[in-house]
Structure formats: C-alpha cells, structure tokens
Design a protein around this motif. Structure first.
Motif, short mmCIF file in Angstrom:
data_model
loop_
_atom_site.label_atom_id
_atom_site.label_comp_id
_atom_site.label_asym_id
_atom_site.label_seq_id
_atom_site.Cartn_x
_atom_site.Cartn_y
_atom_site.Cartn_z
N LYS A 132 -8.41 -0.39 -13.46
CA LYS A 132 -7.96 0.96 -13.15
C LYS A 132 -8.69 1.94 -14.05
CE LYS A 132 -3.75 3.53 -12.07
NZ LYS A 132 -2.27 3.50 -12.06
N ASN A 133 -9.47 2.81 -13.43
CA ASN A 133 -10.23 3.82 -14.16
C ASN A 133 -9.90 5.20 -13.59
OD1 ASN A 133 -11.71 1.97 -15.79
ND2 ASN A 133 -13.09 1.56 -14.08
N ASN A 134 -9.39 6.07 -14.43
CA ASN A 134 -9.05 7.43 -13.98
C ASN A 134 -8.18 7.42 -12.73
OD1 ASN A 134 -10.65 8.61 -16.07
ND2 ASN A 134 -12.48 8.27 -14.83
N GLN A 135 -7.16 6.59 -12.76
CA GLN A 135 -6.17 6.48 -11.68
C GLN A 135 -6.74 5.86 -10.40
OE1 GLN A 135 -2.97 7.11 -12.55
NE2 GLN A 135 -3.94 7.48 -14.54
N ASN A 136 -7.96 5.38 -10.46
CA ASN A 136 -8.55 4.73 -9.29
C ASN A 136 -8.73 3.23 -9.55
OD1 ASN A 136 -8.94 7.14 -7.72
ND2 ASN A 136 -10.68 7.64 -9.04
N TYR A 137 -8.46 2.43 -8.54
CA TYR A 137 -8.67 1.00 -8.66
C TYR A 137 -10.09 0.66 -8.23
CZ TYR A 137 -3.66 0.39 -9.37
OH TYR A 137 -2.38 0.43 -9.87
N GLU A 138 -10.83 0.03 -9.11
CA GLU A 138 -12.22 -0.32 -8.85
C GLU A 138 -12.41 -1.84 -8.96
OE1 GLU A 138 -14.20 3.83 -10.51
OE2 GLU A 138 -14.08 2.10 -11.85
N CYS A 139 -13.22 -2.37 -8.08
CA CYS A 139 -13.44 -3.81 -8.01
C CYS A 139 -14.61 -4.23 -8.90
CB CYS A 139 -13.72 -4.23 -6.57
SG CYS A 139 -12.39 -3.82 -5.42
N ILE A 172 -7.47 -6.36 -14.53
CA ILE A 172 -8.22 -6.57 -15.77
C ILE A 172 -7.58 -5.82 -16.93
CG2 ILE A 172 -10.45 -6.21 -16.91
CD1 ILE A 172 -11.79 -6.51 -14.18
N ASN A 173 -7.07 -4.62 -16.67
CA ASN A 173 -6.47 -3.82 -17.74
C ASN A 173 -5.30 -4.53 -18.41
OD1 ASN A 173 -7.36 -2.13 -15.33
ND2 ASN A 173 -7.46 -0.59 -16.95
N ASN A 174 -4.56 -5.33 -17.64
CA ASN A 174 -3.34 -5.96 -18.14
C ASN A 174 -3.55 -7.40 -18.60
OD1 ASN A 174 -2.50 -3.57 -16.98
ND2 ASN A 174 -0.63 -4.42 -16.11
N ASP A 182 0.47 -5.08 -12.91
CA ASP A 182 0.30 -3.73 -12.37
C ASP A 182 0.99 -3.72 -11.01
OD1 ASP A 182 -0.57 -1.41 -11.06
OD2 ASP A 182 -2.45 -1.36 -12.19
N ASN A 183 2.23 -3.26 -11.00
CA ASN A 183 3.02 -3.32 -9.78
C ASN A 183 2.53 -2.36 -8.71
OD1 ASN A 183 4.97 -5.40 -10.42
ND2 ASN A 183 5.71 -3.99 -11.98
N GLU A 184 1.94 -1.25 -9.12
CA GLU A 184 1.36 -0.33 -8.14
C GLU A 184 0.22 -1.00 -7.40
OE1 GLU A 184 -1.01 3.98 -7.99
OE2 GLU A 184 0.04 3.37 -9.83
N LEU A 185 -0.60 -1.75 -8.14
CA LEU A 185 -1.71 -2.49 -7.53
C LEU A 185 -1.18 -3.55 -6.58
CD1 LEU A 185 -4.69 -3.35 -7.34
CD2 LEU A 185 -4.33 -4.71 -9.42
#
Length: 254
Positions: A132-139, A172-174, A182-185
């Motif tokens: 998660k970078n700047n509120q965006n999920y990136e692969c 990755i962040n967690n 990351d429950n939002e993810l």
C-alpha cells in the motif's frame, strides 16, 4: 458453505526455513523444514503453504520435495520460482496437492490458462503480493522487489477468468509484524474474486483471523504467530468455533 481453513506458511531459503519482516531481512531462522512440517502436520493445520525463496529452484529437487510431501497428511501447496508447466508437473508427481505461482503471472499470464486446463483450477493457486503506497494498492513481484504496472483490481479479475482456483493475497506492509491483516485489502479482493481468498501477512492473534473472515477471507495463512508465540492452529480453531465461524472441527484437544 466452505469451511474456513487454518494454513501455516513456510519460507525456504535453500538451507533453512526463515521468517522476514515486510519481505526484508529474511534472516530469522524458523527451523528445519522436515521437523517443522512434521510438527504442523500433527498440530491440526488444514493446509501448508511451502514457498522456496532461494531462487535456485529452476530444476525441481525431487528428493527434497519427496522428503517434504512424504511427511504430511494434509494438503500442501508448493511455490517459489515456478515458471513452467514442466515444473508444476514435477511438483505434482512428487506429492504437491497444489502449486502456487506469483512472478510469472506478470510475464506470462497465459500460464494460468494452461495450468488450470491441464491440472484443474482447484490445483492452481495464484499468490499476489501487494504494497500500500499513498492509499493505493500496488502489485509487486520477484519477492516484493519489482513493482508491476498492473492494477490490482484488473489483475484479480484476469486471474479468476483465466482459471485460478484460489488467491493468496499478501500485504507486504504487514508481513511479519503480527499487527493484523489488511482487512481493506481482503475485502476488496473478495469482492472481485469469486474464488477462495487466503489472507496472508500480519496475523498476530486469533482475533485477526476472525476479522479477516468477516471481511471475506476463506482461509488464514500465518507464520510468525506460530513460530514465535504459543498460539497454535488447534486453539485458533476453538476460538473461531466460538465465533460461529464454520471450521473443520477435528482439532486436537490441548
């Protein structure tokens, strides 16, 4: 109704099992693979995820894989560096129940179609690492080192349409922090993919499993919670059962 699964994750660096932190500093030893597999096989996990992160696995080591699969009576998914159908064929021949693919889906997404047609969708797991970078999920791929230009939502839909049997969604962040998934993810992933979703990255309590379940996860993959605390898969099942989560109730009395 699908029953929720308790899964343990193992990372093999070519010489020992390790556990990292946000995909970095994967130097914490987590023990011998054979010993650890035998332990978890007797501790009521529903499945095992075994990832070879050594990057020295272009040719499948028959003796090593057989030594692992011969120890387990639960389904085992094996991944790490898989780029060819022939590698998958070898893994299935040597006892894997499912194979997990990751980096190759960005370079050759057709492999999902080929694999699902040859081995069946139920045997093909797609693992997606997300930061998660700047509120965006990136692969990301290649052990989280390379950022993809693929949009997560588009990638999820494509993997399902091509025949993936389940998705392991890893934050990755967690990773390794034991502060929760990351429950939002998870919610975003489950809303787009009508196949089983395995939550990964961050579990540190049984409550984290329950929160992931409420957000759409069908299974809970974890490592640190079992390697570095006194939490066990059997106790996790008892906790979830009390929360009315449908689980396999063959847990060991502790």
């Amino acid at each position: 109704m699908l029953k929720a699964r308790i899964i343990t994750t193992m990372l093999w660096n070519g010489s020992t099992l390790v556990k990292g932190n946000k995909f970095e500093n994967e130097k914490r030893s987590a023990g011998s693979p054979l010993t650890t597999v035998k332990i978890y096989n007797s501790r009521d996990v529903d499945e095992i995820l075994f990832f070879d992160i050594s990057r020295n696995n272009k040719i499948i080591d028959k003796d090593f894989i057989l030594s692992i699969t011969d120890c387990v009576s639960v389904p085992i998914t094996i991944g790490g560096g898989i780029e060819k159908i022939s590698q998958m064929n070898d893994l299935f021949e040597y006892g894997a129940d499912k194979v997990a693919i990751n980096s190759i889906i960005y370079k050759n997404p057709n492999i999902i179609d080929e694999a699902s047609k040859r081995f069946g969708s139920q045997a093909i797991t797609v693992s997606i690492d997300v930061r998660k970078n700047n509120q965006n999920y990136e692969c990301y791929y290649d052990l989280g080192k390379i950022k993809s230009d693929r949009k997560l939502n588009d990638l999820l839909v494509e993997c399902v349409n091509r025949g993936a049997g389940e998705i392991v969604i890893n934050c990755i962040n967690n990773d390794g922090l034991m502060k929760g998934y990351d429950n939002e993810l998870i919610q975003q992933t489950s809303s787009l993919a009508n196949i089983p979703i395995v939550a990964s990255g961050g579990a540190g309590s049984y409550e984290h499993f329950y929160e992931a379940y409420k957000n759409g996860a069908d299974a809970f993959a974890a490592a640190s919670i079992y390697h570095f605390t006194e939490h066990t898969p059997a106790k996790a099942k008892k906790y979830l059962l009390k929360k009315k989560v449908p689980i396999r109730e063959n847990f060991i009395i502790e």
